[in-house]
Design a protein around this motif. Structure first.
Motif, PDB file in Angstrom:
ATOM      1  N   GLN A 174      47.955 -20.873 -20.431  1.00 43.26           N
ATOM      2  CA  GLN A 174      47.845 -20.521 -21.848  1.00 43.26           C
ATOM      3  C   GLN A 174      46.612 -21.158 -22.467  1.00 43.26           C
ATOM      4  O   GLN A 174      45.897 -20.537 -23.255  1.00 43.26           O
ATOM      5  N   ALA A 202      44.795 -20.792 -25.841  1.00 40.97           N
ATOM      6  CA  ALA A 202      45.769 -21.422 -26.725  1.00 40.97           C
ATOM      7  C   ALA A 202      45.235 -22.795 -27.137  1.00 40.97           C
ATOM      8  O   ALA A 202      44.931 -23.614 -26.290  1.00 40.97           O
ATOM      9  N   THR A 203      45.102 -23.006 -28.439  1.00 42.16           N
ATOM     10  CA  THR A 203      44.626 -24.307 -28.907  1.00 42.16           C
ATOM     11  C   THR A 203      45.785 -25.309 -28.849  1.00 42.16           C
ATOM     12  O   THR A 203      46.945 -24.912 -28.800  1.00 42.16           O
ATOM     13  N   LYS A 215      65.786 -20.264 -19.457  1.00 40.63           N
ATOM     14  CA  LYS A 215      65.475 -20.574 -18.068  1.00 40.63           C
ATOM     15  C   LYS A 215      66.204 -21.827 -17.599  1.00 40.63           C
ATOM     16  O   LYS A 215      66.384 -22.045 -16.415  1.00 40.63           O
ATOM     17  N   ASN A 228      63.005 -17.676 -23.889  1.00 41.56           N
ATOM     18  CA  ASN A 228      62.809 -17.733 -22.448  1.00 41.56           C
ATOM     19  C   ASN A 228      62.838 -19.156 -21.933  1.00 41.56           C
ATOM     20  O   ASN A 228      63.443 -19.453 -20.910  1.00 41.56           O
ATOM     21  N   GLU A 258      52.117 -23.150 -16.603  1.00 33.82           N
ATOM     22  CA  GLU A 258      52.126 -22.097 -17.615  1.00 33.82           C
ATOM     23  C   GLU A 258      51.321 -22.537 -18.841  1.00 33.82           C
ATOM     24  O   GLU A 258      50.526 -21.764 -19.390  1.00 33.82           O
ATOM     25  N   ASN A 309      60.432 -15.114 -28.552  1.00 35.99           N
ATOM     26  CA  ASN A 309      60.637 -14.735 -27.164  1.00 35.99           C
ATOM     27  C   ASN A 309      60.388 -15.910 -26.256  1.00 35.99           C
ATOM     28  O   ASN A 309      61.159 -16.224 -25.369  1.00 35.99           O
ATOM     29  N   GLU A 310      59.243 -16.531 -26.527  1.00 37.42           N
ATOM     30  CA  GLU A 310      58.800 -17.676 -25.754  1.00 37.42           C
ATOM     31  C   GLU A 310      59.872 -18.760 -25.751  1.00 37.42           C
ATOM     32  O   GLU A 310      60.243 -19.310 -24.725  1.00 37.42           O
ATOM     33  N   ASP A 335      56.181 -14.564 -35.512  1.00 37.88           N
ATOM     34  CA  ASP A 335      55.815 -13.616 -34.487  1.00 37.88           C
ATOM     35  C   ASP A 335      56.933 -13.558 -33.457  1.00 37.88           C
ATOM     36  O   ASP A 335      57.421 -14.585 -32.990  1.00 37.88           O
ATOM     37  N   ILE A 336      57.305 -12.342 -33.094  1.00 37.61           N
ATOM     38  CA  ILE A 336      58.451 -12.205 -32.193  1.00 37.61           C
ATOM     39  C   ILE A 336      58.147 -12.821 -30.834  1.00 37.61           C
ATOM     40  O   ILE A 336      59.034 -13.341 -30.164  1.00 37.61           O
ATOM     41  N   ASP A 337      56.865 -12.822 -30.439  1.00 38.25           N
ATOM     42  CA  ASP A 337      56.505 -13.424 -29.159  1.00 38.25           C
ATOM     43  C   ASP A 337      56.859 -14.895 -29.121  1.00 38.25           C
ATOM     44  O   ASP A 337      57.241 -15.445 -28.094  1.00 38.25           O
ATOM     45  N   ARG A 338      56.676 -15.528 -30.256  1.00 36.23           N
ATOM     46  CA  ARG A 338      56.955 -16.948 -30.317  1.00 36.23           C
ATOM     47  C   ARG A 338      58.447 -17.200 -30.068  1.00 36.23           C
ATOM     48  O   ARG A 338      58.826 -18.100 -29.329  1.00 36.23           O
TER      49      ARG A 338
END
Ligand SMILES: Nc1ncnc2c1ncn2[C@@H]1O[C@H](COP(=O)(O)OP(=O)(O)O)[C@@H](O)[C@H]1O
Ligand SMILES: [Mg+2]
Lengths: 237, 423
Positions: B322, B327-328, B16, B12, B318, B8-9, B3-6
């Motif tokens: 989640q 979020a498990t 950072k 980031n 954060e 991304n996460e 998943d692209i979000d993962r």
């Protein structure tokens, strides 16, 4: 929807133990719009956290939607939260490096909804809250009221039965506060159970039921019909 | 997972903390880079040396006479003695384990004064007396003509075989040396062969700079009687050359009235033993490489684990959010482990690529640098086998997982409520 009886909660710090909830009984039906009031330190957040399965309790029983919530492991707790509960926090708690739409879509990510689909749904929810143009802005680019509306969209997107909000207007000015309350009222009108914690009388007065905590138990429950009386009383207090 | 979000996460989270991420990634990068460069260089050294000696008969030993170091049978110590032609047949008869036995003699090379003359050209070269079998022990490439043969030996022909350097100094590049005559220490020889050495083992001077005469011709022409300066022997297949070495020494000493305990009088080199020592050395280099490389890598991995811990601490809130929204623990653990693996693997991959790139560059420089003919670098084809590269990557991924384990378990120990509590 929510059924609590003889609920006890203490915080243990070293040798000291602070007994916060002392045998609380509480029943909230589906579709209610409830505010929890009480002086600072009276245990409002503690109660809300237990309701949201963010914290556990020491004694008594808590049924949520007919299911006993007790000693759940973290995975079950997370899944139940994801399914049943939407959270709104005083400080919004948006994830700073995700834009508004991504923040709103996050609960669906945990439900393994595909990216395309969840982003579409997120846009829909943002649109409903009047934030369509802000979908691709980072939280740091939004005003307080906008942030809270993003947070509300995030709480709604997983279509939970209950919305829990701890001081949702605590960080907002009064105009914005009323806007947020209007949104919550609308949500409630659509059938969701909404429970907020607040210490502001005028905010509480916009709900349909007020629960006043004192010394770890419920001191008073003010129902729909008595709200006008409550408002008058507050004015004279 | 994809998943692209993962991703991304992960991006980031790492972006950072740019400086810290870079520094830690550098640790891993450096570890794997060093490992690859060191392992590759070790291999290059090994390749160079083994190419230089590989073709040399590994089961061979060489013998030459020195002054005696012990008195024996009425002889004083310090006696000069020499082996002779009779010893050849004698050894062949007495030591059945011998496969080839060839003598080799030398004429002195007197400083820089020219001993080989052709018309107006001349040079100073090694002159050796050889047997046909010698090239079975120390192989050569025959560029033109032939090597010394049995007829040369029998008829004591005045012929010679020359090395490439000899050709270069005495002939024009386009000239055919075969059939031409060289004057060596006053006597004329006809050139019958031009050779190039295949090994880097040189006995009494480099093969390129040598002229070989038939052994018997040399004995006669230079009044050497039946002296043998040098003896090369190979053992038959499957027999350790040390066995032959010991037998030869014992027999020769007895035959020439040398004390059996005299270790100096008959000197020898056992190539098999040298090879073994060399491979031991290479093994040592390899082990050292891996110890140092993995040590550096570990330091890098611990660094990654550390940075992950710091990131977790900074992201407590954060992570709390989640978890509050569903979020498990598995999701959280998976994310942190993946971050850690990505950090180590990306850094490691860059180190791996640059390491391999550097080795390739060195290889190209070595290969493109002009080398004298017949001469090889003692450092060739520095390389890393695919297996080594792949296992290094596997080590990285596993190391990344380990590095992520502590931070991940720390992250799920934080209760969501503690993570969310407002100060
Ligand atoms: N994690 C904790 N550990 C110890 N004491 C706590 C903790 N959380 C809350 N308390 C204490 O419990 C009491 C009730 O807190 P809380 O439920 O947050 O009150 P409210 O939200 O009504 O202001 C307070 O005295 C607070 O200091
Ligand atoms: Mg509170």
């Amino acid at each position: 929807m929510i059924q609590i009886s003889n609920l006890h909660k203490s915080y243990v710090m070293g040798n000291n133990s602070l007994h916060v909830l002392k045998g609380m009984d509480l029943q909230i039906e589906e579709g209610e719009f409830v505010s929890i009031m009480g002086s600072s330190g009276s245990g409002k957040s503690t109660l809300l956290n237990i309701l949201g399965i963010l914290d556990d309790y020491d004694q008594g029983t808590y049924y949520l939607g007919g299911k006993l919530i007790q000693g759940l492991n973290e995975t079950r707790a997370a899944m139940t939260r994801n399914e049943m509960i939407g959270f709104i926090f005083q400080s919004f708690n948006l994830i700073s490096f995700k834009n508004a739409a991504e923040n709103v879509a996050l609960p669906l990510y945990y439900q393994k909804v595909s990216r395309k689909k969840r982003n579409l749904i997120a846009l829909e929810y943002l649109d409903r809250l009047g934030l369509k143009e802000w979908a691709h802005h980072l939280p740091s680019e939004l005003s307080g009221g906008q942030k809270q509306r993003v947070a509300i969209a995030r709480a709604l997107i997983s279509q939970p039965k209950i919305i829990l909000a701890d001081e949702p207007t605590g960080a907002l000015d009064s105009t914005t506060s009323f806007e947020v309350m209007d949104i919550l009222k609308e949500i409630n009108d659509q059938g969701k159970t909404v429970i907020i914690v607040t210490h502001e009388h005028d905010i509480a007065a916009m709900t349909k039921k007020i629960i006043r905590l004192k010394d770890g138990v419920i001191e008073e429950v003010i129902k729909n019909g008595e709200l006008q009386l409550f408002k008058d009383r507050v004015r004279t207090e | 997972m994809f998943d692209i979000d993962r991703w991304n996460e992960i991006w980031n989270a790492l972006a950072k903390n740019k400086v810290r991420s870079l520094l830690t990634a550098f640790g891993v990068f450096w570890g794997i880079f060093m490992l690859i460069v060191m392992a590759g260089s070790g291999k290059g050294l090994q390749n160079g040396v083994s190419e230089g000696i590989a073709k040399f008969a590994a089961n061979s030993a060489f013998f030459w006479a020195e002054q005696t170091s012990e008195p024996f049978k009425g002889f004083k110590r310090g006696r000069y003695w020499h082996m002779d032609s009779e010893d050849l047949q004698f050894l062949k008869d007495k030591v059945p384990e011998i496969e080839y036995i060839t003598p080799k003699n030398f004429t002195g090379r007197f400083g820089n004064s020219s001993n080989v003359i052709r018309g107006k050209k001349n040079g100073s070269f090694n002159v050796k007396g050889d047997y046909p079998d010698y090239i079975k022990i120390d192989p050569v490439t025959i560029l033109k003509g032939r090597w010394i043969n049995d007829l040369d030996i029998r008829d004591k022909r005045k012929v010679c075989v020359i090395g490439e350097k000899v050709f270069e100094s005495l002939f024009d590049p386009k000239e055919n040396p075969l059939g031409q005559y060289l004057k060596i220490s006053g006597v004329y020889y006809q050139v019958v062969g031009l050779i190039r050495a295949e090994t880097q083992i040189n006995i009494n001077g480099r093969t390129e700079e040598s002229v070989s005469l038939p052994f018997t011709t040399m004995l006669q022409t230079y009044n050497m009687g039946n002296q043998v300066h040098f003896l090369a022997i190979t053992a038959k297949q499957g027999i350790p050359v040390s066995v032959v070495e010991d037998k030869v020494k014992e027999l020769i000493k007895k035959k020439h009235s040398i004390a059996p305990t005299d270790v100096q009088a008959l000197n020898s080199v056992n190539i098999e033993k040298e090879f073994k020592q060399m491979s031991g050395l290479f093994l040592g280099i390899q082990i050292l490489t891996w110890i140092v490389g993995i040590g550096t890598l570990m330091a890098g991995v611990i660094g990654v684990s550390n940075i992950m811990l710091v990131i977790i601490k900074e992201r407590t809130k954060e992570i709390g959010v989640q978890r509050a929204i569903g979020a498990t623990p598995r999701v959280i653990i998976g994310q942190i482990m993946l971050e850690s693996v990505v950090l180590t693997t990306v850094a490691g991959y860059i180190g791996l690529s640059l390491g391999v790139g550097l080795l390739e560059l060195v290889n190209r420089i070595i290969e493109s640098s002009p080398q004298p003919p017949g001469e090889r670098a003692f450092f060739t084809h520095p390389e890393i086998s695919l297996t080594v590269a792949l296992s290094a990557l596997a080590v990285l991924i596993v190391a990344g997982l380990f590095a992520g384990m502590i931070p991940a378990s720390r992250a799920i120990q934080i209760k969501p409520i503690d993570a969310l509590r407002e100060e």
